[in-house]
Design an enzyme around this catalytic site. Sequence first.
Site, PDB file in Angstrom:
ATOM      1  N   GLN A 283       0.845  -1.195   0.000  1.00 53.12           N
ATOM      2  CA  GLN A 283       0.000   0.000   0.000  1.00 53.12           C
ATOM      3  C   GLN A 283       0.880   1.245   0.000  1.00 53.12           C
ATOM      4  OE1 GLN A 283      -2.058   1.411   3.612  1.00 53.12           O
ATOM      5  NE2 GLN A 283      -3.967   1.022   2.528  1.00 53.12           N
TER       6      GLN A 283
ATOM      7  N   SER B 276       0.538   6.377   2.872  1.00 52.17           N
ATOM      8  CA  SER B 276       1.131   7.329   3.807  1.00 52.17           C
ATOM      9  C   SER B 276       2.353   8.023   3.200  1.00 52.17           C
ATOM     10  CB  SER B 276       1.545   6.615   5.095  1.00 52.17           C
ATOM     11  OG  SER B 276       0.418   6.138   5.787  1.00 52.17           O
TER      12      SER B 276
ATOM     13  N   SER C  70       4.784  -1.692   4.254  1.00 52.00           N
ATOM     14  CA  SER C  70       5.177  -3.071   4.530  1.00 52.00           C
ATOM     15  C   SER C  70       5.130  -3.886   3.248  1.00 52.00           C
ATOM     16  CB  SER C  70       4.274  -3.690   5.596  1.00 52.00           C
ATOM     17  OG  SER C  70       2.925  -3.638   5.203  1.00 52.00           O
TER      18      SER C  70
ATOM     19  N   GLU D   7     -20.524  -7.049   4.715  1.00 54.36           N
ATOM     20  CA  GLU D   7     -19.390  -6.981   5.618  1.00 54.36           C
ATOM     21  C   GLU D   7     -18.976  -8.366   6.119  1.00 54.36           C
ATOM     22  OE1 GLU D   7     -17.556  -4.483   6.342  1.00 54.36           O
ATOM     23  OE2 GLU D   7     -18.725  -2.821   5.542  1.00 54.36           O
TER      24      GLU D   7
END
Length: 678
Positions: free
Chosen positions: A419, A422, A454, A538
């Site tokens: 990902q 950030s 990560s 969900e």
Amino acid sequence: MSIGISDEHLELAASLRKWAADLKGRELARAAEGDVGERFGRVWQAVRDMDVHAIAAPESAGGGGGTVLDQAVALEACAHELVPGGLLGAAIGSTLTGRPGRYGVQVRPGGAVWDGGTADEVLGPDGSFFVGEVRPEAGLDLGARHGRVVEPRAVEADERVRRTAITLAAAEAAGVARWCLSTAVEYAKVREQFGQRIGAFQAVKHLCAEMLETAEAVTAAAWDAASAADARDEDQWEFAAAVAHATCFDGAVEVAKACIQVLGGIGFTFEHDAHLYLRRALALRALVGDGDAAAERLTAAAVDGVRRRVHLDLEGRDGPIRDDVRATVERIAQLPEEQRRAAYVETGYLTPHWPAPYGLGADAVTQIVIDQELARSGLSRPDLVIAAWALPTILEHGTDAQRERFVKPSLLGDLVWCQLFSEPGAGSDLASLRTRASRVDGGWRLSGQKVWNSVAERADWGICLARTDPDAPKHRGISYFLVDMRNSPGIDVRPLREITGKALFNEVFLDDVFVPDEMVVGDVDDGWRLARTTLANERVAMAGSRLSTSTERAVELATAGVTPAQQVAVGHSIASSTVCSLLGVRATLRSLAGRGPGPESSVAKLLGVRNRQDGAELVVSLHGDDVLLDASDEVRRDVWEMLNTRCLSIAGGTTQILRNVAGERILGLPRQPRTVHR
């Protein structure tokens, strides 16, 4: 949320709160200040007319024929309105004896008699009726008249008396916590200071969010103690009651104190009701005794192998599917381990809540049954890691070509994701990201720096947010890209060494990295909305009986012998870890009841992070000064875990940001106005 989850319990609680409010218990408590005489006769007559105290007593004896959980729901609702005059003692006595009545109860030999000042009969700690004088006294709780035995007698305590008292008192503690939370929040929404409502101030918002965390923990523990009482498994009830004892009473006191803090000066006045609830919370804690004793019992039970096992009653809805699910799971279990992942994917059992053909579009019941059968066979699903975040966005917003190219190979483990969200200057505030994407022929050029990534060193693909319109407001003008991490020139992945001494994260530098148009997910400039995607169906998880990793490790160390203080600390960690699991169970039950998610999931993350960090630190403390030496591999692993868990309150949104979110989205507190610099 209240103790009750089912429609019947929600209706019972709502009707009793309305009934209890009409009794004007807070006014009666003030009027009876310092008077040891009978001032609550009218309330008792109303309680008896409604049989509120005898819900769990058999119908054949004139009771309601209900469960202990039914009685707990009623007590919570009445405590919310501070019903005075001995309801708790009457409920404990009626539940214990199976005969409705106005009882006082002495739980601890030589201790106060709960509601003994208004009782017709008194039960002793051994469960027998006490014959002798009980002198009523006006004490801390203005809405109760507890009593003192004039000539005490030596008796042996009956564990059933203690457990019943703790179970039902925990329900009252939950009602107190609920009132204090709602009162503080409503005040924070309207009270203005310095030109704005105080609920917009982060300090007040965080205090209210912490009250929510504690109130949810109190409610979950009280609910579980009552549920365990009905299950008639003495060991499980003892464990659940000890968790409630260690959690509910200190928790109710903390929420009551925080309520007065939010209210400020008005909360310190005698005229405001807040002090009446603080008095009730303190009285309940004094009546049940020190929670540390319960923590010691939890440690002893856990060392003996006891864990809380919550049974989910599917009410027969699993019948039509159970056999087929079991057969499918047994076929998977018979395969060699290296073939099982493919079988999970082909059957849809890896992600059953996802839509077909990648999942089953499974409802809550089906998901639970699959989880139960996997657990029965000793199977566990592989972890999708970052793909669990990337693939739902591609499924919901991607093109058919993107879904075909990425979803199944990722489920099979052939593609690894990272990902790229950030940035050094945009951690939790992702909308402030500066990585830019410039339009070129056939696609985009991405330039910028990402951090805390990560598995970026081995990822095949990355999901990346970049700013495509620098002139748009900060939450707009952002697009969602799929970046080829292996074959794209201009990507520089640098390991980032953390406080553990290892490098699990990375910095990723993007220098004019080309991303073709077909690797944009959704519409250009709509990436912020995509980044917040959750599938409509969900995931519903079945809570296991294991405690958190660090808490289990603390229990393991406790088997070798620890000091009394350490035994207490381990017990509190067990209680905290158990409560985190209970929050998950309650969320699952809410899904099974067909309702949307409550606050449990947000609270579970906040409490879970605290439990894991505190638990890991506890483990290190149990090693003593061995951590200062060239320790064993075992000690080194425990130290590494303690250091590594420090990231949990930062990763995925800091604890402080999550409390802002909880305050605004769950409690409805106002946002802080943004300052515009001109």
